[in-house]
Scaffold this motif. Sequence first.
Motif, PDB file in Angstrom:
ATOM      1  N   SER A 281       0.813  -1.213   0.000  1.00 35.18           N
ATOM      2  CA  SER A 281       0.000   0.000   0.000  1.00 35.18           C
ATOM      3  C   SER A 281       0.844   1.259   0.000  1.00 35.18           C
ATOM      4  N   ALA A 282       2.131   1.153   0.333  1.00 31.79           N
ATOM      5  CA  ALA A 282       3.038   2.311   0.324  1.00 31.79           C
ATOM      6  C   ALA A 282       4.031   2.214  -0.827  1.00 31.79           C
ATOM      7  N   ASP A 283       3.633   1.560  -1.882  1.00 36.91           N
ATOM      8  CA  ASP A 283       4.516   1.373  -3.028  1.00 36.91           C
ATOM      9  C   ASP A 283       4.456   2.607  -3.923  1.00 36.91           C
ATOM     10  N   LEU A 284       5.563   3.338  -3.991  1.00 35.35           N
ATOM     11  CA  LEU A 284       5.649   4.523  -4.845  1.00 35.35           C
ATOM     12  C   LEU A 284       6.563   4.284  -6.044  1.00 35.35           C
ATOM     13  N   TRP A 290       0.875   5.721 -12.681  1.00 34.26           N
ATOM     14  CA  TRP A 290      -0.278   6.252 -11.952  1.00 34.26           C
ATOM     15  C   TRP A 290      -1.228   7.021 -12.872  1.00 34.26           C
ATOM     16  N   PRO A 604       2.767  10.994  -1.731  1.00 31.54           N
ATOM     17  CA  PRO A 604       1.567  10.206  -2.044  1.00 31.54           C
ATOM     18  C   PRO A 604       0.320  11.063  -2.158  1.00 31.54           C
ATOM     19  N   GLU A 607      -5.466   9.140  -1.717  1.00 30.59           N
ATOM     20  CA  GLU A 607      -5.931   7.765  -1.870  1.00 30.59           C
ATOM     21  C   GLU A 607      -4.856   6.770  -1.433  1.00 30.59           C
ATOM     22  N   GLN A 608      -3.607   7.072  -1.700  1.00 29.27           N
ATOM     23  CA  GLN A 608      -2.524   6.184  -1.271  1.00 29.27           C
ATOM     24  C   GLN A 608      -2.357   6.208   0.247  1.00 29.27           C
ATOM     25  N   LEU A 611      -5.213   4.173   1.716  1.00 32.07           N
ATOM     26  CA  LEU A 611      -4.969   2.737   1.595  1.00 32.07           C
ATOM     27  C   LEU A 611      -3.950   2.271   2.622  1.00 32.07           C
ATOM     28  N   PHE A 612      -2.930   3.069   2.851  1.00 32.18           N
ATOM     29  CA  PHE A 612      -1.922   2.707   3.841  1.00 32.18           C
ATOM     30  C   PHE A 612      -2.492   2.749   5.256  1.00 32.18           C
ATOM     31  N   CYS A 632       7.754   3.166   2.702  1.00 30.70           N
ATOM     32  CA  CYS A 632       7.456   3.317   1.278  1.00 30.70           C
ATOM     33  C   CYS A 632       8.651   2.877   0.438  1.00 30.70           C
TER      34      CYS A 632
END
Length: 848
Positions: A281-284, A290, A604, A607-608, A611-612, A632
């Motif tokens: 969920s913290a994948d950037l 995106w 982020p 929305e990110q 999710l996190f 992240c």
Amino acid sequence: MARGPVSSLFRIYGCKKSISRLRVLIWNQYDRSVSPKFTYFPALDSQNCSYSTSLVDPVCLRFNPHNPKFLGCDTVYVEPFSTGVEVGDEDEDVTDSRAVVDEFDADVGKIVGLDLSSEDKVGYILSASENSEGENEAVVSDLMVEEDSEEDVNSMRVVSFQHVASRDPVELYRELCNIEKGAKQSRSDWETLQEMFGYFGKSGWATDQALAIYIGRSFFPHAVHKFRSFFFKKCSADVAKYLVFLGPSNDAVKFLFPLFVEYCLEEFPDEIKRFRSMVASADLTKPHTWFPFARAMKRKIVYHCGPTNSGKTFNALQRFMEAKKGIYCSPLRLLAMEVFDKVNANGVYCSLHTGQEKKFVPFSNHAACTVEMVSTDQMYDVAVIDEIQMMADPYRGFAWTRALLGLKADEIHLCGDPSVLNIVRKICSETGDELYEQHYGRFKPLVVEAKTLLGDLKNVRSGDCVVAFSRREVFEVKMAIEKHTNHRCCVIYGALPPETRRQQANLFNDQDNEYDVLVSTDAVGMGLNLNIRRVVFYSLAKYNGDKVLPVPASQVKQIAGRAGRRGSIYPDGLTTTLNLDDLDYLIECLKQPFEEVKKVGLFPFYEQVELFAGQIPNITFSQLLEKFSENCRLDGSYFLCRHDHIKKVANMLQKIQALSLEDRFNFCFAPVNIRDPKAMFHLLNFAQSYSQNLPVNVAMGIPMDSARSDKELLDLETKHQVLSMYMWLSHHFKEETFPYVKKAEAMATDIAELLGQSLAKANWKPVSRQASKPHRKEDSHERPLSLIKQYQKYFDLVMIPSYDLQEQLSTLSIEKGRNKRENSYRQLTQKTKNERKFQHPVWRTGTI
């Protein structure tokens, strides 16, 4: 086993009473390149000779006293070419030594014996194996001795460990798990293992590698602690000896890490699963994915690359005005307002959209906005992103990165210096966009005046811009110039609203008035077109909130390049410094090429963050941001922008429980000066009213006249910031919750005018924005000094030479009534506090 020069056999005896026997197998033909840890002893280097079973005079071995493996042991006596018989039994059952050699050849690497003195307690390990070339190898080391408690005497046995390094980690871990009870370790070995696990727990390499199996940084110390307990319970003798041999080192860390991985996979599956979901969920990584609609387009990217005063922005704006529909992304409200006015003056209908204001022009297909407010949902023919090098800004860089990656435009024109050109090339190769480069040079070269102002502001001339790097210095320079010369100064600094800065810039550009000198901070570096003849640096050091540092070379170039504008009365640009000491640094900065940027900023979306937050319930928003930054994942071309100011606002808003996560996120991004207590107080009130579903009001009075002191000027600046914050919030929340937007806009306009009038007559000494302590009235009660401070004050008055205060107090006798006086003071102080408490207007009204 081979004979002759290949190997020799020794026996080492103790010097007292035939206690324990150990035998050592040493190969004298030793290749140091195979094991650099082996210490070479010339005394052990025997030549090819026949073996004998009779005792000979012992050989005295001298060890290197500086070698840490032999501390406390300078010499040892070796009796060569002897069989393994007891001392005094040499003549009984004497056999040829070749039989012993054959025995060791069959069992290379097994436990062997070594006779040692019980006083020295020094052991040596021999372990032998054949390398790829068939040569034998041996290792000698201390700290590998284990005492056997089953013997009546202190016997020592040596354990082979070299085979441990080549074993499969999974197999070795399974073997450790099957061991019921680990081998007993000596105290020195146990201490070495403790140090080694401490080194393992602090290893940055191990911490980073543990992320690959989803062991987070916060959980890693706990996992290491559990693994250490497991190891001491299950560790076999050979593994322990090998680790002791390696010691606290990177080699030990790399040996232990596979075992640690197997242990974590078996013992912490739930934690790994939880952290894996949290990391997902913290994948950037891959931020270009995106924006799928932008990736579906074949965009044309045009990079206008050049320094200031090179015409790059002018050419990009020409293409912007020619398009059917366009968007201009500005780094500042001031520059967006300037483009808004310029484009409309040229007959192209253009709207304005910033965080604080929205001006819709009928029939307009063009818009000028700040880069944070640009929409990635609308389609454009042409988009212009100005000051693209701001992608590398540690706080705001994410806004430029988002605009470049997400804008749905057929053409995107980037304006900036060459520092981010390579990173833009890399991003375009990932997005599949077509990149075109247009390079520019200055219309007129920037000239450095070797003759500085020689430290005297009297040498300032018309058309000069004196650049200082703090508000206090700006007003000090303004007062000095107007006091000692006939010049009048305009003032520009960051805390001024855009309207006031534009008013001051127009005042300076107008040649028909007496304002011919500009005093500014680094806010002059972008966003204003000014008729500057010469840029004079008051200093080249800047306070960054923590310490004073030299101004970066890129910023020096940006500011100095404001001198000399095409089409102005000063086409040639000059720059210099106030003091001669700063001139060399100025020249050095201007000569330096633009530093290449390796990474650009990311942050982020809501929305990110949402999710996190679902992975870590029951924590504060500030802690949520901290966890996100820790966990992240980023690609090598990006960094996570700093958000210290956001966390400070989040901590302040934590006391308001009724705010949702989205509301809290928006409030934390409000433009507030976190160093201004009044502005922070108003933001807290806005959030409090919003959480109670009440209309958010602007409870603020407007002064009727301009400021007469710097304190009043600071108050005007704070009021305008609060109104600007209110307008920003009104565009990010529902209109009914902030119903007084028109009133706030009118108040902001009036304050901007008052600020302009105040600056025109400002001749006072600047003060700090931080709230100062109120002055105590003469008739008010003053808290009594402590006894130590009373004595210290007494000694200062009588001018007694200072010496240790404790010695002074020890020589003084304290009166018996001291406790009584202290109680009286305490009661009187408490009474006064209670009286003030109920007299304070906050307590009378019952509101905070």
